[in-house]
Design a protein around this motif. Structure first.
Motif, mmCIF file in Angstrom:
data_model
loop_
_atom_site.group_PDB
_atom_site.id
_atom_site.type_symbol
_atom_site.label_atom_id
_atom_site.label_comp_id
_atom_site.label_asym_id
_atom_site.label_seq_id
_atom_site.Cartn_x
_atom_site.Cartn_y
_atom_site.Cartn_z
ATOM 1 N N ALA A 1 0.811 -1.223 0.000
ATOM 2 C CA ALA A 1 0.000 0.000 0.000
ATOM 3 C C ALA A 1 0.845 1.274 0.000
ATOM 4 O O ALA A 1 1.634 1.492 -0.902
ATOM 5 C CB ALA A 1 -0.992 -0.027 1.152
ATOM 6 N N ASP A 2 0.714 2.109 1.025
ATOM 7 C CA ASP A 2 1.381 3.409 1.065
ATOM 8 C C ASP A 2 1.830 3.682 2.503
ATOM 9 O O ASP A 2 1.466 2.944 3.410
ATOM 10 C CB ASP A 2 0.428 4.498 0.559
ATOM 11 N N PRO A 3 2.608 4.755 2.726
ATOM 12 C CA PRO A 3 3.172 4.971 4.072
ATOM 13 C C PRO A 3 2.122 5.025 5.188
ATOM 14 O O PRO A 3 2.324 4.417 6.248
ATOM 15 C CB PRO A 3 3.897 6.313 3.937
ATOM 16 N N ALA A 4 1.005 5.718 4.978
ATOM 17 C CA ALA A 4 0.017 5.841 6.062
ATOM 18 C C ALA A 4 -0.577 4.473 6.409
ATOM 19 O O ALA A 4 -0.808 4.164 7.582
ATOM 20 C CB ALA A 4 -1.084 6.819 5.662
ATOM 21 N N VAL A 5 -0.788 3.652 5.412
ATOM 22 C CA VAL A 5 -1.307 2.300 5.655
ATOM 23 C C VAL A 5 -0.246 1.465 6.379
ATOM 24 O O VAL A 5 -0.554 0.715 7.312
ATOM 25 C CB VAL A 5 -1.733 1.634 4.333
ATOM 26 N N ARG A 6 1.010 1.619 5.977
ATOM 27 C CA ARG A 6 2.070 0.843 6.633
ATOM 28 C C ARG A 6 2.285 1.287 8.080
ATOM 29 O O ARG A 6 2.820 0.532 8.890
ATOM 30 C CB ARG A 6 3.388 0.960 5.831
ATOM 31 N N HIS A 7 1.871 2.484 8.423
ATOM 32 C CA HIS A 7 1.967 2.924 9.823
ATOM 33 C C HIS A 7 0.980 2.186 10.720
ATOM 34 O O HIS A 7 1.162 2.116 11.933
ATOM 35 C CB HIS A 7 1.679 4.436 9.933
ATOM 36 N N ARG A 8 -0.132 1.694 10.163
ATOM 37 C CA ARG A 8 -1.177 1.061 10.974
ATOM 38 C C ARG A 8 -1.283 -0.449 10.735
ATOM 39 O O ARG A 8 -1.537 -1.213 11.653
ATOM 40 C CB ARG A 8 -2.544 1.690 10.671
#
Lengths: 291, 158
Positions: free
Chosen positions: A102-109
């Motif tokens: 996915a993308d950075p914000a998704v990888r944060h959660r």
């Protein structure tokens, strides 16, 4: 859309989590980062009666070096996995594939364990789990058990986790020196799921391919191990003009890829062959030093 | 109902919420923080991006109960003492928005990106903002703005 109502529990220990899940009924679901589950709830594709949030359960998060393997806690986020020096050193294929999720914000959660427990064949990590022969540690009121990745993915979004079982961590075996890795992902937009993905590990010695492992993303109702490629690649000469292209021709063998807006099965089979060749070439070019 | 306590843009709140309440709805409907828009509602577009304990998240994909005990920063909390944040200023100066719908998410994702990489290449900005979609201005001016803000922030905070 707004999800349907559910009861919410936030245990703080694994013992408590297992007890709460056992008492919450068959329609309860485990919530970690929620980045697979919450979209399903929002689209009302799933109606769990209760969510057991393991996001703050002590001891489920983090990466540790266990000698012959690396243990990745189930609620370790993708971002933490990618940044982990232990993962980068001992299981680079996990870091490479996770960085494409996915993308950075998704990888944060989103979490490592959540991605595997969700058992989406279009997810990037299940194919990596298969290729690396990971072992999944689960916990239930009956105790603990370990499930090899080869027996974990049963069908589309269906894993070997029984009701009441919680994935606590994942053992990633260290492959040792001489291996190279690559995750080749083909997708239409930056954060889209893989149309097809290929996780490859190649061990070579003096220009000869000695061992190959290949896991395929989105080529069936479960992630697929491309065993025909693995057999055909053994002993061939590495490099552009060696036998890897011929081995990669076997990549679609035994697969039953889905048809959707992005690709029909025959196109996915074509992609699997092309991407497998690319993945094998890249993996053999990025070999770790044989120390 | 579950009781949560969160700090949003520097103000502490305690509220009873339904467990199914999404963070973005809590921010908009309960707290009136309509600076955070809802775009796709499917974790794709990034319009609803906020910082949760300093890290970018899509607030349509986080339950309000999951934010219990956390610190939330929305676009309404990034300026200080009446001064725009350098990323806000750069978006203005580089004309990095047209309709502005994606802008709050773009700015918060950019702030998070610059925290990690104070001097990102054009490619790094594009990678770092891959979870934020713009459907009108296009990305050229956005990338330019982020790099301009980076330069500005390096000068003001050596």
């Amino acid at each position: 859309m707004i999800p349907a109502s559910f009861d919410y529990f936030r245990p703080s220990t694994i013992e408590e989590a297992v007890d709460v899940l056992a008492g919450a009924g068959e329609e309860a679901k485990v919530l970690a980062g929620g980045h697979s589950l919450l979209p399903l709830l929002r689209l009302r594709l799933a109606y769990p009666t209760a969510l057991v949030d393991v996001g703050r359960v002590a001891g489920l998060r983090g990466v540790s070096d266990r000698g012959d393997h690396v243990l990745i806690g189930a609620t370790t986020t993708h971002d933490e996995v990618v940044r982990s020096p232990i993962v980068r050193e001992h299981c680079p294929l996990v870091a490479l594939a996770t960085a494409t999720v996915a993308d950075p914000a998704v990888r944060h959660r989103g979490t490592f364990g959540g991605s595997l427990a969700h058992a989406d064949p279009a997810g990037d990590l299940p194919a990596v789990a298969l290729a690396l022969d990971m072992v999944l540690e689960v916990r239930s009121p009956a105790g603990e058990r370990a499930i090899p990745a080869a027996g974990f993915f049963l069908d589309y979004l269906e894993s070997a986790l029984a009701p009441g079982e919680i994935l606590t961590g994942v053992r990633v075996p260290k492959l040792g020196p001489g291996w190279g890795f690559h995750y080749e992902k083909f997708h239409r937009t930056a954060q889209a799921w893989a149309t097809v993905g290929v996780a490859a590990a190649v061990r070579q010695s003096n220009g000869t391919v000695e061992e190959v492992r290949v896991g395929l993303t989105n080529m069936g109702s479960t992630p697929v191990r491309a065993t025909a490629v693995e057999e055909a690649a053994r002993g061939v000469e590495a490099g552009q003009n060696g036998g890897l292209r011929r081995a990669a021709e076997q990549a679609a063998e035994g697969t039953d890829p889905p048809a959707d807006l992005h690709a029909q099965p025959d196109y996915r089979m074509h992609l699997a062959r092309v991407l497998t060749h690319r993945a094998l070439l890249s993996a053999s070019a990025h070999r770790s030093p044989a120390t | 109902m579950a009781r949560i306590s969160v700090e949003v843009d520097g103000i502490a709140y305690e509220d009873d919420v339904e467990p199914r309440l999404l963070l973005v709805h809590y921010l908009r409907d309960r707290l009136g923080k309509t600076g955070t828009p809802i775009g796709c509602d499917t974790t794709n577009c990034g319009a609803c991006t906020v910082l949760l304990d300093g890290t970018s998240v899509k607030s349509c994909s986080v339950l309000a109960v999951q934010a219990d005990g956390c610190d939330v920063t929305t676009i309404e909390g990034v300026s200080s003492d009446g001064e725009w944040h350098p990323v806000q200023k750069a978006f203005h100066e580089e004309h990095a928005l047209q309709c502005g719908y994606c802008t709050p998410g773009m700015i918060l994702a950019s702030i998070d990106l610059l925290k990690d990489d104070p001097d990102p290449s054009e490619e790094a900005v594009r990678q770092g903002l891959e979870g934020n979609l713009c459907r009108c201005t296009g990305y050229c001016n956005i990338v330019r703005a982020v790099r301009r803000a980076a330069q500005e922030m390096r000068v003001t905070t050596p």
